[in-house]
Design a protein around this motif. Structure first.
Motif, PDB file in Angstrom:
ATOM      1  N   GLY A 110       0.664  -1.198   0.105  1.00  0.00           N
ATOM      2  CA  GLY A 110       0.244   0.365  -0.002  1.00  0.00           C
ATOM      3  C   GLY A 110       0.844   1.297   0.084  1.00  0.00           C
ATOM      4  O   GLY A 110       0.521   2.388  -0.654  1.00  0.00           O
ATOM      5  N   LEU A 111       1.796   1.270   0.677  1.00  0.00           N
ATOM      6  CA  LEU A 111       2.686   2.397   0.793  1.00  0.00           C
ATOM      7  C   LEU A 111       3.430   2.671  -0.402  1.00  0.00           C
ATOM      8  O   LEU A 111       3.812   3.985  -1.079  1.00  0.00           O
ATOM      9  N   VAL A 112       3.983   1.437  -1.227  1.00  0.00           N
ATOM     10  CA  VAL A 112       4.738   1.597  -2.250  1.00  0.00           C
ATOM     11  C   VAL A 112       3.882   1.852  -3.380  1.00  0.00           C
ATOM     12  O   VAL A 112       4.128   2.895  -4.263  1.00  0.00           O
ATOM     13  N   PHE A 113       2.490   1.677  -3.396  1.00  0.00           N
ATOM     14  CA  PHE A 113       1.676   1.898  -4.288  1.00  0.00           C
ATOM     15  C   PHE A 113       1.473   3.512  -4.277  1.00  0.00           C
ATOM     16  O   PHE A 113       1.582   4.316  -5.333  1.00  0.00           O
ATOM     17  N   ARG A 114       1.227   4.042  -3.026  1.00  0.00           N
ATOM     18  CA  ARG A 114       1.064   5.454  -2.667  1.00  0.00           C
ATOM     19  C   ARG A 114       2.118   6.375  -3.229  1.00  0.00           C
ATOM     20  O   ARG A 114       1.886   7.503  -3.859  1.00  0.00           O
ATOM     21  N   ALA A 115       3.240   5.901  -3.087  1.00  0.00           N
ATOM     22  CA  ALA A 115       4.622   6.543  -3.545  1.00  0.00           C
ATOM     23  C   ALA A 115       4.364   6.614  -5.247  1.00  0.00           C
ATOM     24  O   ALA A 115       4.947   7.691  -5.831  1.00  0.00           O
ATOM     25  N   HIS A 116       3.795   5.549  -5.883  1.00  0.00           N
ATOM     26  CA  HIS A 116       3.629   5.645  -7.393  1.00  0.00           C
ATOM     27  C   HIS A 116       2.519   6.447  -7.893  1.00  0.00           C
ATOM     28  O   HIS A 116       2.319   7.027  -8.918  1.00  0.00           O
ATOM     29  N   ALA A 117       1.508   6.660  -6.952  1.00  0.00           N
ATOM     30  CA  ALA A 117       0.014   7.194  -7.534  1.00  0.00           C
ATOM     31  C   ALA A 117      -0.093   8.713  -6.833  1.00  0.00           C
ATOM     32  O   ALA A 117      -0.751   9.496  -7.436  1.00  0.00           O
ATOM     33  N   GLU A 118       0.479   9.141  -5.701  1.00  0.00           N
ATOM     34  CA  GLU A 118       0.515  10.308  -5.399  1.00  0.00           C
ATOM     35  C   GLU A 118       1.371  11.305  -5.856  1.00  0.00           C
ATOM     36  O   GLU A 118       2.777  11.159  -5.472  1.00  0.00           O
ATOM     37  N   PRO A 119       0.955  12.480  -6.483  1.00  0.00           N
ATOM     38  CA  PRO A 119       2.079  13.312  -6.882  1.00  0.00           C
ATOM     39  C   PRO A 119       3.175  13.997  -6.111  1.00  0.00           C
ATOM     40  O   PRO A 119       4.077  14.144  -6.348  1.00  0.00           O
ATOM     41  N   GLU A 120       2.486  14.353  -4.964  1.00  0.00           N
ATOM     42  CA  GLU A 120       3.470  14.830  -4.003  1.00  0.00           C
ATOM     43  C   GLU A 120       4.638  14.146  -3.304  1.00  0.00           C
ATOM     44  O   GLU A 120       5.556  14.495  -2.860  1.00  0.00           O
ATOM     45  N   VAL A 123       7.096  13.346  -6.967  1.00  0.00           N
ATOM     46  CA  VAL A 123       8.203  14.156  -7.407  1.00  0.00           C
ATOM     47  C   VAL A 123       9.617  13.938  -6.359  1.00  0.00           C
ATOM     48  O   VAL A 123      10.610  14.373  -6.673  1.00  0.00           O
ATOM     49  N   GLN A 124       9.249  13.228  -5.351  1.00  0.00           N
ATOM     50  CA  GLN A 124      10.509  12.853  -4.350  1.00  0.00           C
ATOM     51  C   GLN A 124      11.183  12.160  -4.810  1.00  0.00           C
ATOM     52  O   GLN A 124      12.198  11.883  -4.262  1.00  0.00           O
ATOM     53  N   GLY A 138      12.951   9.636 -11.401  1.00  0.00           N
ATOM     54  CA  GLY A 138      14.113  10.153 -12.011  1.00  0.00           C
ATOM     55  C   GLY A 138      15.498  10.301 -11.500  1.00  0.00           C
ATOM     56  O   GLY A 138      15.617   9.923 -10.315  1.00  0.00           O
ATOM     57  N   PRO A 139      16.372  10.637 -12.320  1.00  0.00           N
ATOM     58  CA  PRO A 139      17.810  10.876 -11.971  1.00  0.00           C
ATOM     59  C   PRO A 139      18.053  11.801 -10.710  1.00  0.00           C
ATOM     60  O   PRO A 139      17.230  12.771 -10.753  1.00  0.00           O
ATOM     61  N   ARG A 140      18.883  11.615  -9.873  1.00  0.00           N
ATOM     62  CA  ARG A 140      19.159  12.383  -8.640  1.00  0.00           C
ATOM     63  C   ARG A 140      19.476  13.926  -9.241  1.00  0.00           C
ATOM     64  O   ARG A 140      19.320  14.845  -8.361  1.00  0.00           O
ATOM     65  N   LEU A 152      13.521   5.982  -3.941  1.00  0.00           N
ATOM     66  CA  LEU A 152      12.479   5.330  -3.442  1.00  0.00           C
ATOM     67  C   LEU A 152      12.451   4.508  -2.166  1.00  0.00           C
ATOM     68  O   LEU A 152      11.681   4.725  -1.236  1.00  0.00           O
ATOM     69  N   ASP A 153      13.602   4.029  -2.008  1.00  0.00           N
ATOM     70  CA  ASP A 153      13.815   3.215  -1.067  1.00  0.00           C
ATOM     71  C   ASP A 153      13.883   4.082   0.336  1.00  0.00           C
ATOM     72  O   ASP A 153      13.766   3.995   1.220  1.00  0.00           O
TER      73      ASP A 153
END
Length: 177
Positions: free
Chosen positions: A26-36, A39-40, A43-45, A149-150
């Motif tokens: 659920g948390l990994v999904f949120r990181a993929h689905a919630e724009p805020e 953006v964190q 993409g590359p650093r 993401l980690d």
């Protein structure tokens, strides 16, 4: 940190990316689905990500732009297919620098003993399109994104852990009586 695996079999117009994260689906999904959250980590650093549009629903469109230190921008856009869920997100993906070369991406989130296996399958229109994506340097962005993401997931879980120990949630903080 997890290890990202990128597979591009000869002659098959797809790329498969897998990585296991130390967080629930659920948390990994949120990181993929919630724009805020997206953006964190996406993409590359050395690039910044700005979301122009993010309509995470069946038929909804999305567009984001990466910008490098010199101000050069790289735009990407697509359409969501089906409603994104903690099981999967399906969307098209098109780099605006190579219009007309659209991939269909499916990312699935599978629970593995409190961890999550994220598996992305990108299906391209041709092997040449797939090879162009591989040659574009996408591997650096994929690996940086996984590492970022980690880091984000660890930070989110730490803040959730603190919130659940806050007064009124049953556990006591140090120094409380």
């Amino acid at each position: 940190m997890g290890k990202t695996q990128i597979t591009a079999e000869p002659g098959i117009p797809q790329i498969i990316i897998t990585r296991e994260f130390d967080a629930p689906p659920g948390l990994v999904f949120r990181a993929h689905a919630e724009p805020e959250l997206l953006v964190q980590w996406l993409g590359p650093r050395d690039l910044t990500l700005a979301i122009d549009r993010w309509e995470a629903r069946d038929g909804g469109t999305w567009r984001y732009v990466n910008t490098d230190a010199g101000g050069t921008t790289y735009g990407f856009h697509g359409v969501f297919h089906g409603d994104p869920s903690p099981q999967a997100i399906v969307q098209t993906f098109e780099f605006e620098g190579a219009p007309g070369h659209v991939a269909l991406q499916t990312v699935t989130f599978t629970e593995r003993g409190g961890r999550t296996l994220a598996r992305t399958v990108s299906a391209f229109q041709s092997v040449q399109d797939r090879d162009a994506m591989v040659a574009s340097g996408m591997e650096r962005g994929v690996r940086d994104s996984g590492d970022r993401l980690d880091e984000l997931l660890a930070k989110l879980q730490a803040s959730e852990s603190v919130a659940t120990r806050a007064p009124g949630h049953g556990a006591m903080l140090p120094g409380e009586s």
